[in-house]
Design a protein around this motif. Structure first.
Motif, PDB file in Angstrom:
ATOM      1  N   ASP A  17      10.716  14.630  -3.194  1.00 32.00           N
ATOM      2  CA  ASP A  17      11.322  14.961  -1.964  1.00 32.00           C
ATOM      3  C   ASP A  17      10.942  14.290  -0.549  1.00 32.00           C
ATOM      4  O   ASP A  17      11.673  14.581   0.392  1.00 32.00           O
ATOM      5  CB  ASP A  17      10.682  16.580  -1.775  1.00 32.00           C
ATOM      6  CG  ASP A  17      11.548  17.353  -1.182  1.00 32.00           C
ATOM      7  OD1 ASP A  17      12.734  17.529  -1.449  1.00 32.00           O
ATOM      8  OD2 ASP A  17      11.111  17.957   0.074  1.00 32.00           O
ATOM      9  N   TYR A  18      10.181  13.476  -0.610  1.00 35.08           N
ATOM     10  CA  TYR A  18       9.935  12.355   0.413  1.00 35.08           C
ATOM     11  C   TYR A  18      10.648  11.274   0.462  1.00 35.08           C
ATOM     12  O   TYR A  18      10.717  10.490   1.654  1.00 35.08           O
ATOM     13  CB  TYR A  18       8.423  11.792   0.547  1.00 35.08           C
ATOM     14  CG  TYR A  18       7.314  12.806   0.916  1.00 35.08           C
ATOM     15  CD1 TYR A  18       7.082  13.388   2.221  1.00 35.08           C
ATOM     16  CD2 TYR A  18       6.634  13.482  -0.050  1.00 35.08           C
ATOM     17  CE1 TYR A  18       6.233  14.044   2.596  1.00 35.08           C
ATOM     18  CE2 TYR A  18       5.728  14.319   0.308  1.00 35.08           C
ATOM     19  CZ  TYR A  18       5.300  14.718   1.457  1.00 35.08           C
ATOM     20  OH  TYR A  18       4.269  15.681   1.898  1.00 35.08           O
ATOM     21  N   LEU A  19      11.614  10.935  -0.467  1.00 33.78           N
ATOM     22  CA  LEU A  19      12.309   9.669  -0.532  1.00 33.78           C
ATOM     23  C   LEU A  19      13.150   9.505   0.717  1.00 33.78           C
ATOM     24  O   LEU A  19      13.192   8.492   1.223  1.00 33.78           O
ATOM     25  CB  LEU A  19      13.277   9.685  -1.742  1.00 33.78           C
ATOM     26  CG  LEU A  19      12.774   9.217  -2.784  1.00 33.78           C
ATOM     27  CD1 LEU A  19      13.542   9.398  -4.348  1.00 33.78           C
ATOM     28  CD2 LEU A  19      12.252   7.678  -2.718  1.00 33.78           C
ATOM     29  N   GLU A  20      13.927  10.441   1.179  1.00 33.39           N
ATOM     30  CA  GLU A  20      14.662  10.429   2.388  1.00 33.39           C
ATOM     31  C   GLU A  20      13.977  10.144   3.662  1.00 33.39           C
ATOM     32  O   GLU A  20      14.039   9.543   4.669  1.00 33.39           O
ATOM     33  CB  GLU A  20      15.919  11.491   2.347  1.00 33.39           C
ATOM     34  CG  GLU A  20      16.999  11.483   1.578  1.00 33.39           C
ATOM     35  CD  GLU A  20      17.744  10.196   1.256  1.00 33.39           C
ATOM     36  OE1 GLU A  20      17.987   9.845   2.659  1.00 33.39           O
ATOM     37  OE2 GLU A  20      17.792   9.507   0.480  1.00 33.39           O
ATOM     38  N   GLU A  21      13.035  10.992   3.699  1.00 32.28           N
ATOM     39  CA  GLU A  21      12.136  11.369   4.921  1.00 32.28           C
ATOM     40  C   GLU A  21      11.407   9.792   5.432  1.00 32.28           C
ATOM     41  O   GLU A  21      11.402   9.613   6.355  1.00 32.28           O
ATOM     42  CB  GLU A  21      11.203  12.336   4.817  1.00 32.28           C
ATOM     43  CG  GLU A  21      10.131  12.223   5.883  1.00 32.28           C
ATOM     44  CD  GLU A  21       9.173  13.609   5.663  1.00 32.28           C
ATOM     45  OE1 GLU A  21       7.962  13.492   6.147  1.00 32.28           O
ATOM     46  OE2 GLU A  21       9.257  14.373   5.109  1.00 32.28           O
ATOM     47  N   ILE A  22      10.883   9.250   4.229  1.00 30.77           N
ATOM     48  CA  ILE A  22      10.364   7.934   4.577  1.00 30.77           C
ATOM     49  C   ILE A  22      11.074   6.825   4.918  1.00 30.77           C
ATOM     50  O   ILE A  22      10.536   5.990   5.327  1.00 30.77           O
ATOM     51  CB  ILE A  22       9.063   7.508   3.489  1.00 30.77           C
ATOM     52  CG1 ILE A  22       9.791   7.221   2.298  1.00 30.77           C
ATOM     53  CG2 ILE A  22       8.311   8.584   3.191  1.00 30.77           C
ATOM     54  CD1 ILE A  22       9.181   6.287   1.199  1.00 30.77           C
ATOM     55  N   LYS A  23      12.360   7.029   4.689  1.00 29.84           N
ATOM     56  CA  LYS A  23      13.315   5.768   5.397  1.00 29.84           C
ATOM     57  C   LYS A  23      13.122   5.569   6.772  1.00 29.84           C
ATOM     58  O   LYS A  23      13.535   4.262   7.130  1.00 29.84           O
ATOM     59  CB  LYS A  23      14.597   6.108   5.006  1.00 29.84           C
ATOM     60  CG  LYS A  23      14.736   6.125   3.233  1.00 29.84           C
ATOM     61  CD  LYS A  23      16.291   6.247   2.944  1.00 29.84           C
ATOM     62  CE  LYS A  23      16.348   5.952   1.109  1.00 29.84           C
ATOM     63  NZ  LYS A  23      17.774   6.623   0.783  1.00 29.84           N
ATOM     64  N   GLY A  24      12.773   6.674   7.393  1.00 33.92           N
ATOM     65  CA  GLY A  24      12.628   6.609   8.753  1.00 33.92           C
ATOM     66  C   GLY A  24      11.225   6.269   9.263  1.00 33.92           C
ATOM     67  O   GLY A  24      11.078   6.286  10.659  1.00 33.92           O
ATOM     68  N   ILE A  25      10.334   5.875   8.483  1.00 34.37           N
ATOM     69  CA  ILE A  25       8.976   5.611   8.808  1.00 34.37           C
ATOM     70  C   ILE A  25       8.632   3.991   8.759  1.00 34.37           C
ATOM     71  O   ILE A  25       8.750   3.547   7.659  1.00 34.37           O
ATOM     72  CB  ILE A  25       8.008   6.426   7.821  1.00 34.37           C
ATOM     73  CG1 ILE A  25       8.214   7.906   7.935  1.00 34.37           C
ATOM     74  CG2 ILE A  25       6.417   6.030   8.257  1.00 34.37           C
ATOM     75  CD1 ILE A  25       7.519   8.935   7.195  1.00 34.37           C
ATOM     76  N   PRO A  26       8.547   3.494   9.736  1.00 37.47           N
ATOM     77  CA  PRO A  26       8.004   1.928   9.622  1.00 37.47           C
ATOM     78  C   PRO A  26       6.696   1.894   8.948  1.00 37.47           C
ATOM     79  O   PRO A  26       5.745   2.634   8.835  1.00 37.47           O
ATOM     80  CB  PRO A  26       8.059   1.743  10.960  1.00 37.47           C
ATOM     81  CG  PRO A  26       7.503   2.686  12.005  1.00 37.47           C
ATOM     82  CD  PRO A  26       7.984   3.955  11.239  1.00 37.47           C
ATOM     83  N   ASN A  27       6.494   0.763   8.138  1.00 42.96           N
ATOM     84  CA  ASN A  27       5.379   0.210   7.609  1.00 42.96           C
ATOM     85  C   ASN A  27       5.072   1.263   6.384  1.00 42.96           C
ATOM     86  O   ASN A  27       3.917   1.221   5.827  1.00 42.96           O
ATOM     87  CB  ASN A  27       4.103   0.495   8.772  1.00 42.96           C
ATOM     88  CG  ASN A  27       4.277  -0.403   9.707  1.00 42.96           C
ATOM     89  OD1 ASN A  27       4.878  -1.471   9.621  1.00 42.96           O
ATOM     90  ND2 ASN A  27       3.826  -0.050  10.808  1.00 42.96           N
ATOM     91  N   ILE A  28       6.123   1.491   5.609  1.00 45.76           N
ATOM     92  CA  ILE A  28       6.085   2.112   4.418  1.00 45.76           C
ATOM     93  C   ILE A  28       6.939   1.312   3.693  1.00 45.76           C
ATOM     94  O   ILE A  28       8.103   1.324   3.693  1.00 45.76           O
ATOM     95  CB  ILE A  28       6.164   3.786   4.486  1.00 45.76           C
ATOM     96  CG1 ILE A  28       5.178   4.289   4.986  1.00 45.76           C
ATOM     97  CG2 ILE A  28       6.348   4.024   2.667  1.00 45.76           C
ATOM     98  CD1 ILE A  28       5.106   6.013   4.732  1.00 45.76           C
ATOM     99  N   GLU A  29       6.468   1.152   2.320  1.00 45.90           N
ATOM    100  CA  GLU A  29       7.299   0.279   1.345  1.00 45.90           C
ATOM    101  C   GLU A  29       7.315   1.061   0.179  1.00 45.90           C
ATOM    102  O   GLU A  29       6.279   1.336  -0.459  1.00 45.90           O
ATOM    103  CB  GLU A  29       6.796  -1.084   1.360  1.00 45.90           C
ATOM    104  CG  GLU A  29       7.012  -2.280   2.300  1.00 45.90           C
ATOM    105  CD  GLU A  29       6.479  -3.664   1.933  1.00 45.90           C
ATOM    106  OE1 GLU A  29       5.843  -3.705   0.784  1.00 45.90           O
ATOM    107  OE2 GLU A  29       6.816  -4.394   2.725  1.00 45.90           O
TER     108      GLU A  29
END
Length: 427
Positions: A398-410
């Motif tokens: 469920d986080y897949l879309e959310e983390i696209k806007g978070i820098p420093n997460i690969e």
């Protein structure tokens, strides 16, 4: 395959979401272990430090109960420097009531971190006996380790980082090592008696008295980066500690790792232990604070703890702030190791025992099932190995879309089912 009791039937239909691996990227200033001896030699060779060590002086060096990066190496380097100036170093465990509040237990804690007489090439003098050295500004008696009190000099070896239960200019670091670490059971009780509400006052209150009345020469604190690596080593003279430690604490706080998503329904912590945090799992990361005098960390509705570290020797302090755990954890608990620490610090919540489930899967499922106001077909779940190593963690799909806007997460993998065996244990 074991029989499934009725309690397991209550959660067997709960969806455990697919999860994917991510890499969290943090700033990484670092001192390589091979360079540490040279760094310490250079720092301590400054006249104001080196001139304090005279031939034949017996010098006590403190070592604590935390899993500090390169702890054995930095302690040995300090001892080697003392010997190079003709001094006679010895190490004292400075860990308050930890190690079951026994001399043997505290020595064993140090040995578990590789701090042994064979490695250090100097004695380790472990005792719970303390000696009164004076009174603090409020008239309270101040006691420290007898061996340290009777030494010709004391060097404070420690790590500086934010505390897990209070906020102030002096948290985990030099002042606390003197006030509580060197104070043994007595010092720990004296500082904790008024509760964590007053800890920001009591730590420097007792620490300044130790500087005044004990033969403290200087401190050699370390700071770690977000990857549990040494990134700074400082040398602070006794008369500089009060002024300089607050800035070192701010620097340490700036390097701390964190979970880069703000909230979750369930936080899975694979392992807790004293080697990761004094609270088993650092609430600055997990949000599981034992007092209202500190805040931070991820906002999780439920927390599940799956195992204890080998290095914690059955001390499951911090487990009480989990919502659920496993039978494996329960069977590893050493209450004789847990309880002295909790009683001494006057906070009992961390040694309570949460709901116990047979398997990893059931412990996770019971947390998901008991969450309120969530979509239980798509629960938001975060999984970390422990609260100290946060470079590689797992997030539910469920986080897949959310983390696209978070820098420093690969993103490191596709969403996948967690690998439970036939007994519901992760492998």
């Amino acid at each position: 395959m074991r029989e499934r009791p009725f309690i397991a039937d209550l959660v067997k239909g709960v969806t455990v979401p697919k999860m994917f691996r991510v890499r969290q990227i943090f700033p990484r200033p670092k001192i390589e272990p091979k360079d540490i001896p040279g760094v310490i030699e250079k720092l301590l060779s400054e006249e104001k430090f080196s001139s304090q060590i005279k031939p034949g002086m017996r010098i006590a060096i403190t070592a604590g109960s935390r899993g500090i990066a390169n702890n054995a190496l930095t302690t040995k380097c300090i001892a080697d420097f003392v010997k190079s100036r003709g001094g006679e170093p010895f190490v004292v465990p400075a860990m308050g009531s930890h190690g079951g509040s026994t001399a043997e237990g505290q020595r064993a804690v140090l040995e578990g971190y590789g701090i042994t007489e064979e490695y250090l090439q100097c004695p380790i003098l472990s005792s719970m006996e303390v000696k009164k050295i004076g009174v603090n500004e409020e008239g309270g008696d101040v006691y420290i380790d007898k061996y340290a009190a009777e030494a010709d000099g004391i060097i404070i070896g420690c790590r500086i980082k934010p505390h897990t239960a209070f906020r102030g200019p002096y948290e985990s670091g030099i002042m606390k090592m003197m006030a509580i670490g060197l104070g043994k059971q007595y010092g720990a009780e004296a500082c904790h008696e008024a509760g964590f509400k007053n800890m920001a006052k009591n730590v420097p209150l007792f620490g300044k008295a130790v500087i005044k009345y004990a033969p403290v020469l200087f401190a050699v604190p370390t700071i770690e980066n977000a990857y549990d690596e040494t990134c700074k080593i400082a040398a602070v003279n006794a008369d500089e500690i009060e002024e300089k430690e607050p800035d070192l604490l701010k620097e340490a706080a700036s390097y701390m790792a964190k979970i880069l998503v703000d909230s979750c329904d369930v936080l899975i912590v694979d392992e807790i232990g004293k080697n990761y945090s004094g609270d088993g799992m650092d609430p600055n990361i997990t949000g599981t604070f034992c007092t209202p005098y500190a805040t931070g960390g991820i906002d999780a509705q439920r927390v599940v703890v799956l195992d204890l570290s080998e290095e914690t020797h059955g001390n499951g302090i911090g487990l009480g702030y989990a919502s659920a755990t496993t039978k494996r954890v329960f069977e590893k608990l050493d209450l004789a190791s847990m309880y002295p620490n909790a009683i001494t610090c006057t906070v009992l919540g961390g040694v309570r025992i949460p709901i116990i489930m047979e398997s990893d899967k059931e412990a996770i499922q019971v947390c998901i099932k008991t969450c309120n106001e969530i979509d239980k077909t798509r629960p938001r779940v975060v999984r970390i190995p422990n609260s100290l190593h946060l470079e590689h963690i797992m997030l539910s799909e469920d986080y897949l879309e959310e983390i696209k806007g978070i820098p420093n997460i690969e993103i490191e993998s596709e969403p996948m089912e967690l690998p439970f065996d036939e007994d519901g244990m992760l492998w």
